[in-house]
Design a protein around this motif. Structure first.
Motif, short mmCIF file in Angstrom:
data_model
loop_
_atom_site.label_atom_id
_atom_site.label_comp_id
_atom_site.label_asym_id
_atom_site.label_seq_id
_atom_site.Cartn_x
_atom_site.Cartn_y
_atom_site.Cartn_z
N GLU A 92 -36.63 25.46 -27.44
CA GLU A 92 -36.01 26.28 -28.82
C GLU A 92 -34.89 25.81 -29.09
N PHE A 93 -34.59 25.82 -30.55
CA PHE A 93 -33.10 25.34 -31.06
C PHE A 93 -32.99 26.52 -31.96
N THR A 94 -31.92 27.52 -31.67
CA THR A 94 -31.76 28.46 -32.46
C THR A 94 -30.41 28.54 -33.12
N ASN A 95 -29.96 28.76 -34.17
CA ASN A 95 -28.55 28.60 -34.70
C ASN A 95 -28.10 27.36 -34.23
N TYR A 96 -28.55 26.27 -34.21
CA TYR A 96 -28.31 24.96 -33.67
C TYR A 96 -27.41 24.13 -34.75
N ASN A 97 -26.13 23.89 -34.76
CA ASN A 97 -25.46 23.16 -35.70
C ASN A 97 -25.10 23.82 -36.77
N ASP A 98 -25.09 25.20 -36.77
CA ASP A 98 -24.75 25.86 -37.77
C ASP A 98 -23.40 25.70 -38.63
N GLN A 99 -23.22 25.41 -39.88
CA GLN A 99 -21.79 25.30 -40.37
C GLN A 99 -21.04 24.08 -39.87
N VAL A 100 -21.63 23.00 -39.84
CA VAL A 100 -21.32 21.86 -39.08
C VAL A 100 -20.87 20.97 -40.19
N ASN A 101 -19.83 20.17 -40.15
CA ASN A 101 -19.53 19.30 -40.90
C ASN A 101 -19.59 17.67 -40.43
N THR A 105 -35.21 26.60 -35.48
CA THR A 105 -34.87 27.91 -36.23
C THR A 105 -33.43 27.81 -36.55
N ALA A 106 -33.05 28.20 -37.88
CA ALA A 106 -31.66 28.05 -38.41
C ALA A 106 -31.14 26.70 -37.82
N TYR A 107 -31.78 25.71 -38.12
CA TYR A 107 -31.30 24.52 -37.58
C TYR A 107 -30.64 23.57 -38.58
N THR A 108 -29.04 23.33 -38.29
CA THR A 108 -28.38 22.51 -39.33
C THR A 108 -28.28 23.26 -40.51
N GLN A 109 -28.05 24.60 -40.64
CA GLN A 109 -27.71 25.29 -41.87
C GLN A 109 -26.28 25.15 -42.40
N ASN A 110 -26.11 25.11 -43.47
CA ASN A 110 -24.92 25.14 -44.03
C ASN A 110 -23.96 24.07 -43.41
N ALA A 111 -24.56 22.75 -43.31
CA ALA A 111 -24.12 21.38 -42.89
C ALA A 111 -23.71 20.85 -43.95
N ASN A 112 -22.71 19.89 -43.83
CA ASN A 112 -22.14 19.01 -44.67
C ASN A 112 -22.31 17.43 -44.22
N SER A 148 -38.15 25.87 -38.85
CA SER A 148 -37.99 27.13 -39.86
C SER A 148 -36.50 27.10 -40.30
N SER A 149 -36.25 27.44 -41.48
CA SER A 149 -34.77 27.28 -42.16
C SER A 149 -33.95 26.23 -41.48
N TYR A 150 -34.59 24.98 -41.77
CA TYR A 150 -34.18 23.60 -41.40
C TYR A 150 -33.32 23.15 -42.49
N THR A 155 -40.95 25.27 -42.68
CA THR A 155 -40.95 26.73 -43.60
C THR A 155 -39.43 26.76 -43.85
N ASN A 156 -39.31 26.80 -45.27
CA ASN A 156 -37.75 26.95 -45.54
C ASN A 156 -37.17 25.79 -45.06
N TYR A 157 -37.70 24.57 -45.51
CA TYR A 157 -37.05 23.30 -45.03
C TYR A 157 -36.36 22.79 -46.41
N GLY A 158 -34.99 22.42 -45.86
CA GLY A 158 -34.16 22.06 -47.10
C GLY A 158 -33.96 22.78 -48.04
N THR A 159 -34.33 24.09 -48.11
CA THR A 159 -33.84 24.89 -49.26
C THR A 159 -32.76 25.17 -49.75
N ASN A 160 -32.44 25.13 -50.92
CA ASN A 160 -30.96 25.12 -51.45
C ASN A 160 -30.00 24.37 -51.08
N THR A 161 -30.50 23.03 -50.94
CA THR A 161 -29.36 22.11 -50.51
C THR A 161 -29.08 21.16 -51.80
N ASN A 162 -28.37 20.48 -51.62
CA ASN A 162 -27.50 19.57 -52.49
C ASN A 162 -27.62 17.93 -52.05
N VAL A 163 -28.65 17.43 -52.97
CA VAL A 163 -28.88 15.84 -52.72
C VAL A 163 -29.40 15.67 -51.42
#
Length: 648
Positions: free
Chosen positions: A213-222, A243-250, A271-273, A299-307
């Protein structure tokens, strides 16, 4: 008596002293050396009075500012806080090592630590074995080798692991290999970290049952760089959940190589990748190859991402009765580029479903090559499928397209009319604004102006001059900074920044990458003259909320002028991309709390009057609804960036 280890300027003076003594006769005392020593003492006292050892790199940078800038305006202290922290002795030692780059490479850990650079630790393989259950809390920087091998049952938990770290480099080798029913949990792993480099090598190979399980993994990482190699190969009935994998990453990069190869009944959930991430790149190579009864769900893979840029190569090749489902894949994303190469090739009775695929705000590019080719009984179903897509050598049988959209504007219109949230990458509130907004009383959003770059320092100019800095010398640079992996974070960092620095300037632009305070001073004064002032926004207060504009002052009387703006670049040592663009206006403005109307910040903004050479797809025109050359565009100077202008 002067210390034996001092910086280059003083060394030059002592060299001149030595030459003067040689030229002087024994009967005539050398007066010039006494004068130079007196001059040196006076200038050194000026720096020492400011609380800085005059013989350090920072001390020299302070003297250089005073010498080159022809006014007494305050210098930008945040910039001098980034001056090299090396002592005079360290400076002398590392300057000598830099002359022989192989010697400097052998001392890289000490060099990086003392000079405050961005370097990755060298993680050597370990023969240490771990046989007991482990619960890692508030843990960082570990090399896990032979971990969980041949385990039966048990659970290992990684919680709050590598959180809030500047540089995270973790390696998991032969992890859970040949295990039975082993459960691995990565929770809140490397969140809020900066420049993460993690490698999972032969993870879960030949494992039976169990769950990763990878949960909240690398959230908000640059700038995350994640590599999964030989992950769950030959696994039997093992479940992997992201799940919630690499969200809000740059600006991240993830690679899954030989993932689930030869797996039997494996189930993978993404999910939420990579959601709401900026410039993410994922590569799936030999994913699920020759898998039997695999079930993968995105599921919800790459949603609302930039380039976003995703590559699926040899995905599900020769699979048997595999099921692949893509739901809300790259939905509401900006631009992007996806490639499916040899996807589901020669598979048997595979089922692939794309639901809500690629409804981009701006057209992306999807290429399907060798898709389902030579498969038997395969079924592919595309529902609400996006725009600008190419299908080549794909299976003509068993492929269904429902509601295929060929106009991205229709997607935007339907989303806006339905009241859905507009893509944040397209319209980032407050990032760009019109010049008319800069007037007292205006209430406007303030973007996130925080500095998200890793903490680093400049190198002394002398050391920088001895290090390679060009794409032609990339191999030498990689050797110095131990960038052994062709695709690792360090290599990518070096390659990308060198390419940007060597890029030809835009029309009317003058540019230079500077790696020392002295170089920045020289570039700014070469463009603007010596009577200059450097400005930046005072703090980040007010970001991501509404602000009220207080008193506004136009620099140089608010007239169209020239300026030099400097923005940080990602590199092992502090590096700024400085450029001068003609026809700008620069402003200072008090920033107020819109409710209490108390002053909370003092902002610096620059307005580009001539935007005729900008790209039509520039975010400013998407945000403000115009086109190149038709409007001016303004933006704030972000934290730790700065703009130079002729002093008033």
């Amino acid at each position: 008596m002067l210390p034996p280890t001092i910086n280059q300027p003083i060394t030059n003076i002592l060299t001149l002293l030595s030459l003067t003594r040689t030229m002087s006769s024994a009967a005539a005392p050398p007066l010039l050396p006494l004068f130079l020593l007196a001059f040196l003492s006076i200038s050194s006292l000026n720096v020492a009075a400011a609380g800085e050892n005059p013989f350090t790199p920072k001390g020299y940078a302070m003297r250089y500012w005073k010498k080159q800038i022809s006014n007494d305006l305050p210098r930008p202290e945040f910039l001098f806080d980034k001056a090299s922290p090396l002592s005079a002795a360290q400076y002398a030692a590392f300057s000598k090592l830099a002359s022989d780059q192989s010697s400097l490479s052998t001392q890289l850990p000490e060099f990086c630590s003392n000079a405050n650079l961005l370097c990755f630790p060298d993680l050597a393989p370990s023969l240490e074995k771990h046989s007991d259950n482990a619960n890692f809390a508030a843990y960082v920087g570990k090399n896990f080798t032979n971990y969980g091998t041949d385990r039966v049952g048990a659970t290992d938990g990684f919680r709050s692991y590598s959180e809030n770290e500047n540089v995270v480099a973790d390696t998991f080798r032969r992890y859970s290999r040949d295990s039975t029913g082993h459960r691995d949990k990565f929770t809140a792993y490397a969140t809020d970290a900066n420049v993460v480099d993690q490698t999972f090598n032969t993870y879960g190979t030949a494992a039976t049952g169990g769950k990763g399980e990878f949960t909240n993994y690398n959230d908000q990482v640059n700038v995350p760089n994640l590599v999964f190699t030989s992950y769950s190969d030959s696994g039997n009935g093992r479940l992997q959940s992201f799940t919630a994998y690499t969200q809000n990453a740059n600006a991240g990069d993830q690679k899954f190589t030989s993932y689930g190869k030869n797996g039997n009944g494996a189930e993978n959930e993404f999910s939420s990748y990579g959601n709401e991430s900026n410039v993410m790149g994922s590569t799936f190579t030999n994913y699920g190859e020759k898998g039997n009864g695999a079930n993968d769900t995105f599921t919800n893979y790459g949603t609302n991402t930039n380039v976003p840029e995703n590559h699926f190569k040899n995905y599900g090749t020769q699979g048997n009765a595999a099921t692949e489902t893509f739901k809300n894949y790259r939905d509401q994303s900006n631009v992007g580029d996806d490639t499916f190469d040899s996807y589901g090739k020669a598979s048997n009775a595979a089922k692939i479903g794309f639901v809500n695929y690629g409804q981009s705000f701006n057209e992306g590019t999807d290429k399907f090559t060798g898709y389902g080719k030579d498969s038997t009984g395969a079924e592919a179903d595309f529902k609400i499928y996006g725009v600008n897509n190419t299908f080549k050598d794909y299976s003509k049988q068993g492929t269904k397209f429902s509601r295929y959209i060929n106009e991205s504007s229709a997607v935007v219109a339907s989303l806006v009319s339905s009241g859905k949230k507009v893509n944040k990458w397209v319209v980032e509130p407050g990032k760009f604004f019109r010049e008319s907004m800069l007037k007292t009383g205006t209430i406007m959003p303030m973007p996130d102006i925080r500095d998200k770059m890793p903490k680093r320092s400049f190198l002394p100019r002398l050391i920088v001059s001895k290090l390679p800095f060009s794409t032609s010398k990339l191999a030498d640079l990689r050797r110095i900074f131990h960038a052994v992996d062709d695709s690792g974070s360090m290599t990518k960092m070096l390659t990308d920044t060198l390419a940007e620095c060597e890029r030809a300037p835009s029309p009317g632009e003058t540019k230079q990458c500077v790696a020392s305070i002295e170089d920045m001073i020289d570039f700014a004064t070469s463009v603007l003259g010596r009577n200059v002032a450097a400005r930046t926004t005072e703090s980040t207060r007010g970001y991501n909320g509404n602000i009220k504009i207080g008193n506004v002052k136009g620099i140089n009387g608010g007239k169209v002028t020239k300026s030099v703006s400097c923005h940080q670049s990602l590199f092992p040592y502090m590096l700024y991309y400085c450029h001068s663009v003609p026809k700008v206006r620069v402003y200072e403005a008090d920033i107020l709390d819109p409710k209490s109307e108390s002053k909370i910040n003092h902002g610096v903004a620059i307005c580009h009057v001539d935007t005729s050479s900008w790209s039509p797809g520039h975010g400013a025109f998407i945000s403000l609804g115009s086109a190149p050359g038709k409007i001016e565009v303004c933006h704030w100077i972000f934290e730790n960036d700065l703009t130079w202008a002729i002093a008033d």
